[in-house]
Design a protein around this motif. Structure first.
Motif, PDB file in Angstrom:
ATOM      1  N   GLN A   1     -14.728  -6.459  21.934  1.00  0.00           N
ATOM      2  CA  GLN A   1     -14.431  -7.054  20.636  1.00  0.00           C
ATOM      3  C   GLN A   1     -14.329  -5.963  19.584  1.00  0.00           C
ATOM      4  OE1 GLN A   1     -16.946 -10.246  19.283  1.00  0.00           O
ATOM      5  NE2 GLN A   1     -15.641 -11.758  20.265  1.00  0.00           N
ATOM      6  N   VAL A   2     -13.227  -5.992  18.844  1.00  0.00           N
ATOM      7  CA  VAL A   2     -12.983  -4.984  17.816  1.00  0.00           C
ATOM      8  C   VAL A   2     -12.389  -5.681  16.590  1.00  0.00           C
ATOM      9  CG1 VAL A   2     -12.576  -3.140  19.507  1.00  0.00           C
ATOM     10  CG2 VAL A   2     -10.652  -4.510  18.684  1.00  0.00           C
ATOM     11  N   ARG A   3     -12.277  -4.926  15.529  1.00  0.00           N
ATOM     12  CA  ARG A   3     -11.614  -5.421  14.319  1.00  0.00           C
ATOM     13  C   ARG A   3     -10.374  -4.572  14.065  1.00  0.00           C
ATOM     14  NH1 ARG A   3     -14.337  -8.997  10.910  1.00  0.00           N
ATOM     15  NH2 ARG A   3     -16.510  -9.402  11.516  1.00  0.00           N
ATOM     16  N   LEU A   4      -9.231  -5.229  13.988  1.00  0.00           N
ATOM     17  CA  LEU A   4      -7.999  -4.526  13.668  1.00  0.00           C
ATOM     18  C   LEU A   4      -7.919  -4.268  12.168  1.00  0.00           C
ATOM     19  CD1 LEU A   4      -5.422  -6.481  15.871  1.00  0.00           C
ATOM     20  CD2 LEU A   4      -6.467  -4.266  16.353  1.00  0.00           C
ATOM     21  N   GLU A   5      -7.249  -3.208  11.817  1.00  0.00           N
ATOM     22  CA  GLU A   5      -7.058  -2.885  10.409  1.00  0.00           C
ATOM     23  C   GLU A   5      -6.328  -4.030   9.707  1.00  0.00           C
ATOM     24  OE1 GLU A   5      -6.049   1.309   8.492  1.00  0.00           O
ATOM     25  OE2 GLU A   5      -4.240   0.288   9.193  1.00  0.00           O
ATOM     26  N   GLY A   6      -6.915  -4.521   8.619  1.00  0.00           N
ATOM     27  CA  GLY A   6      -6.294  -5.606   7.858  1.00  0.00           C
ATOM     28  C   GLY A   6      -6.803  -6.982   8.226  1.00  0.00           C
ATOM     29  N   LEU A   7      -7.556  -7.088   9.319  1.00  0.00           N
ATOM     30  CA  LEU A   7      -8.103  -8.374   9.740  1.00  0.00           C
ATOM     31  C   LEU A   7      -9.580  -8.471   9.369  1.00  0.00           C
ATOM     32  CD1 LEU A   7      -6.660  -9.223  13.285  1.00  0.00           C
ATOM     33  CD2 LEU A   7      -6.043 -10.223  11.094  1.00  0.00           C
ATOM     34  N   ASP A   8     -10.007  -9.655   8.897  1.00  0.00           N
ATOM     35  CA  ASP A   8     -11.410  -9.850   8.539  1.00  0.00           C
ATOM     36  C   ASP A   8     -12.172 -10.617   9.610  1.00  0.00           C
ATOM     37  OD1 ASP A   8     -10.144 -12.238   8.234  1.00  0.00           O
ATOM     38  OD2 ASP A   8     -10.748 -12.576   6.146  1.00  0.00           O
ATOM     39  N   PHE A   9     -11.600 -10.707  10.816  1.00  0.00           N
ATOM     40  CA  PHE A   9     -12.293 -11.359  11.927  1.00  0.00           C
ATOM     41  C   PHE A   9     -12.046 -10.537  13.193  1.00  0.00           C
ATOM     42  CE2 PHE A   9      -8.137 -13.305  11.352  1.00  0.00           C
ATOM     43  CZ  PHE A   9      -7.565 -13.237  12.626  1.00  0.00           C
ATOM     44  N   PRO A  10     -12.956 -10.585  14.171  1.00  0.00           N
ATOM     45  CA  PRO A  10     -12.805  -9.759  15.382  1.00  0.00           C
ATOM     46  C   PRO A  10     -11.796 -10.363  16.363  1.00  0.00           C
ATOM     47  CG  PRO A  10     -14.801 -11.064  15.536  1.00  0.00           C
ATOM     48  CD  PRO A  10     -14.226 -11.330  14.171  1.00  0.00           C
ATOM     49  N   VAL A  11     -11.227  -9.504  17.195  1.00  0.00           N
ATOM     50  CA  VAL A  11     -10.364  -9.925  18.295  1.00  0.00           C
ATOM     51  C   VAL A  11     -10.865  -9.235  19.563  1.00  0.00           C
ATOM     52  CG1 VAL A  11      -8.347 -10.298  16.823  1.00  0.00           C
ATOM     53  CG2 VAL A  11      -8.695  -8.057  17.891  1.00  0.00           C
ATOM     54  N   THR A  12     -10.527  -9.803  20.690  1.00  0.00           N
ATOM     55  CA  THR A  12     -10.909  -9.232  21.983  1.00  0.00           C
ATOM     56  C   THR A  12      -9.677  -8.614  22.622  1.00  0.00           C
ATOM     57  OG1 THR A  12     -12.521 -11.016  22.205  1.00  0.00           O
ATOM     58  CG2 THR A  12     -12.063  -9.692  24.169  1.00  0.00           C
ATOM     59  N   ILE A  13      -9.816  -7.393  23.140  1.00  0.00           N
ATOM     60  CA  ILE A  13      -8.656  -6.672  23.672  1.00  0.00           C
ATOM     61  C   ILE A  13      -8.881  -6.291  25.130  1.00  0.00           C
ATOM     62  CG2 ILE A  13      -7.321  -4.529  23.508  1.00  0.00           C
ATOM     63  CD1 ILE A  13      -7.449  -4.701  20.542  1.00  0.00           C
ATOM     64  N   SER A  14      -7.822  -6.481  25.922  1.00  0.00           N
ATOM     65  CA  SER A  14      -7.807  -6.031  27.303  1.00  0.00           C
ATOM     66  C   SER A  14      -6.457  -5.372  27.554  1.00  0.00           C
ATOM     67  CB  SER A  14      -8.046  -7.211  28.260  1.00  0.00           C
ATOM     68  OG  SER A  14      -8.175  -6.729  29.592  1.00  0.00           O
ATOM     69  N   TRP A  15      -6.225  -4.949  28.780  1.00  0.00           N
ATOM     70  CA  TRP A  15      -4.941  -4.319  29.095  1.00  0.00           C
ATOM     71  C   TRP A  15      -4.634  -4.444  30.585  1.00  0.00           C
ATOM     72  CZ3 TRP A  15      -9.110  -1.574  27.081  1.00  0.00           C
ATOM     73  CH2 TRP A  15      -9.800  -0.763  27.977  1.00  0.00           C
ATOM     74  N   LEU A  16      -3.358  -4.234  30.877  1.00  0.00           N
ATOM     75  CA  LEU A  16      -2.885  -4.255  32.253  1.00  0.00           C
ATOM     76  C   LEU A  16      -1.810  -3.198  32.401  1.00  0.00           C
ATOM     77  CD1 LEU A  16      -0.395  -7.214  32.776  1.00  0.00           C
ATOM     78  CD2 LEU A  16      -1.198  -6.497  30.534  1.00  0.00           C
ATOM     79  N   TYR A  17      -1.396  -2.960  33.644  1.00  0.00           N
ATOM     80  CA  TYR A  17      -0.363  -1.969  33.920  1.00  0.00           C
ATOM     81  C   TYR A  17       0.867  -2.669  34.492  1.00  0.00           C
ATOM     82  CZ  TYR A  17      -3.921   1.622  33.232  1.00  0.00           C
ATOM     83  OH  TYR A  17      -4.893   2.425  32.691  1.00  0.00           O
ATOM     84  N   LEU A  18       2.031  -2.352  33.902  1.00  0.00           N
ATOM     85  CA  LEU A  18       3.297  -2.895  34.374  1.00  0.00           C
ATOM     86  C   LEU A  18       4.187  -1.751  34.837  1.00  0.00           C
ATOM     87  CD1 LEU A  18       4.139  -5.575  31.640  1.00  0.00           C
ATOM     88  CD2 LEU A  18       3.222  -5.971  33.933  1.00  0.00           C
ATOM     89  N   LYS A  19       4.898  -1.971  35.931  1.00  0.00           N
ATOM     90  CA  LYS A  19       5.783  -0.937  36.447  1.00  0.00           C
ATOM     91  C   LYS A  19       7.148  -1.059  35.797  1.00  0.00           C
ATOM     92  CE  LYS A  19       6.682   1.485  40.793  1.00  0.00           C
ATOM     93  NZ  LYS A  19       6.506   1.433  42.257  1.00  0.00           N
ATOM     94  N   ARG A  20       7.592  -0.010  35.134  1.00  0.00           N
ATOM     95  CA  ARG A  20       8.876   0.021  34.449  1.00  0.00           C
ATOM     96  C   ARG A  20       9.620   1.289  34.832  1.00  0.00           C
ATOM     97  NH1 ARG A  20       7.979  -4.479  33.939  1.00  0.00           N
ATOM     98  NH2 ARG A  20       7.895  -5.804  32.066  1.00  0.00           N
ATOM     99  N   GLU A  21      10.772   1.111  35.474  1.00  0.00           N
ATOM    100  CA  GLU A  21      11.616   2.232  35.886  1.00  0.00           C
ATOM    101  C   GLU A  21      10.831   3.228  36.728  1.00  0.00           C
ATOM    102  OE1 GLU A  21      13.368   3.894  32.407  1.00  0.00           O
ATOM    103  OE2 GLU A  21      14.524   2.095  31.918  1.00  0.00           O
ATOM    104  N   GLY A  22      10.044   2.701  37.649  1.00  0.00           N
ATOM    105  CA  GLY A  22       9.307   3.542  38.579  1.00  0.00           C
ATOM    106  C   GLY A  22       8.024   4.126  38.046  1.00  0.00           C
TER     107      GLY A  22
END
Length: 370
Positions: free
Chosen positions: A223-244
């Motif tokens: 959970q983090v706070r993005l610049e300009g937001l007054d409430f927290p968000v939860t962030i995750s990530w994944l990997y996508l294959k693009r052009e090898g």
């Protein structure tokens, strides 16, 4: 699922009833038949039962209510969604927003200011709102992005979401799925105000309130706070294959969810990409060639109506396999527009008459009395 076929038939009957004259009803059926050929090129000059000039007049000049068509189709969509909702806990309604480009070349004097270049693509840019519940999916609406100085894509998306009727929002739990372009502070705040959770892409260089960038995060589901937001968000990530090569893509949630759940919801957004491909390459959404903005708008509306008809006919068959859009569109034509099928058959037989005569045969149509 037979009742969904009844709703599809009701759409066709209602639209025909909105046409002021029998001539315009014939033109509407001819155009719907063109779209339902599902070959990707439903151009008026390809019609075998109406002239290109007649269909052009119908799209660009004739006085029939385009808004009435939209209202009637939306009414049937809402009725079907409410009818299929199961008792118990409210199911999720996936509200997907995205931006697509209908690439065009050439000059369009009547709406040249709408043909813009975005991310290297020249054409008409549409912000689209797409609804998904289980196997049921339908396009709800669209807006044309008009470039700098006009409402942004995120602002247009908010306006589209606000058109969802209260009966639908109360019957379902809404989750908004969006691309990176809709992860702006303005959009996230607007959705929070409406109490809709958002799962959206986020740029890797997006700033956090502590000055770091999103790409500096090392723990999924943080959970983090993005610049300009007054409430927290939860962030995750994944990997996508693009052009090898593998690319790291970040996804945010305005609800506190596990990383795996965020990614599960994030992948659901991709269903709209399949819709774009089908609408363009099967139903010819990008093949508009009208010289008035009204004609282009009506082209979009009728093209998207035929997508709904073909999809509902597919659902009525109860198949568990991926839809064969060609077969579904052909079946929709037979079930919903039998007069068009008969007219096309008669045209074909008339064209084949010289072949029959060369074989010493004659072809006659005889009325069967019952």
């Amino acid at each position: 699922m037979e009742s969904i076929l009844v709703h599809a038939q009701a759409i066709v009957y209602t639209l025909l009833g909105l046409m002021p004259t029998a001539y315009q009803r014939d033109s509407l059926q001819a155009l719907l038949g063109l779209f339902l050929e599902a070959q990707g090129h439903p151009l008026p000059e390809h019609s075998a039962i109406k002239s290109a000039a007649a269909l052009s007049q119908f799209l660009n000049h004739y006085d029939w209510s385009t808004r009435g068509v939209i209202r009637s189709v939306r009414q049937q969509i809402v009725q079907e969604l409410l009818r299929t909702r199961h008792r118990g806990r409210r199911p999720w309604l996936r509200v997907i927003v995205d931006l697509t480009t209908l690439e065009k070349c050439g000059k369009f004097k009547a709406f040249a200011d709408l043909i813009l270049v975005l991310q290297g693509k020249r054409g008409l840019h549409l912000v689209v709102l797409y609804l998904v519940v289980g196997s049921f999916r339908v396009l709800w609406g669209f807006r044309v992005w008009r470039g700098k100085g006009a409402p942004s894509a995120a602002q247009l998306a908010v306006r589209l979401i606000d058109t969802l009727p209260s009966t639908l929002v109360q019957a379902y739990r809404v989750v908004v799925l969006a691309d990176t372009a809709f992860g702006s502070v303005e959009f996230l705040k607007a959705m929070r105000k409406r109490r809709y959770p958002v799962i959206a892409g986020v740029r890797c260089d997006r700033k956090l309130s502590d000055g770091r960038s999103v790409c500096n995060l090392v723990t999924k589901g943080q959970q983090v706070r993005l610049e300009g937001l007054d409430f927290p968000v939860t962030i995750s990530w994944l990997y996508l294959k693009r052009e090898g090569q593998w690319e790291k893509r970040f996804v945010l949630s305005t609800r506190p969810l596990k990383a795996s759940t965020i990614l599960w919801w994030g992948r659901k957004r991709w269903s709209i990409e399949g819709f774009f491909k089908t609408a363009k390459h099967r139903f010819g959404l990008h093949r508009f060639g009208q010289q008035t903005l009204k004609g282009v708008y009506r082209w979009f509306v009728l093209c998207l109506v035929t997508f709904v008809l073909a999809h509902w006919v597919y659902l009525s068959a109860g198949s568990s396999t991926l839809p064969d859009w060609g077969a579904s569109a052909t079946l929709a034509m037979k079930l919903l527009l039998p007069e068009v099928v008969i007219c096309l058959l008669l045209v074909y037989l008339e064209q084949a008459r010289p072949l029959f005569q060369s074989l010493g045969l004659d072809l006659q149509l005889v009325e069967v009395k019952t």
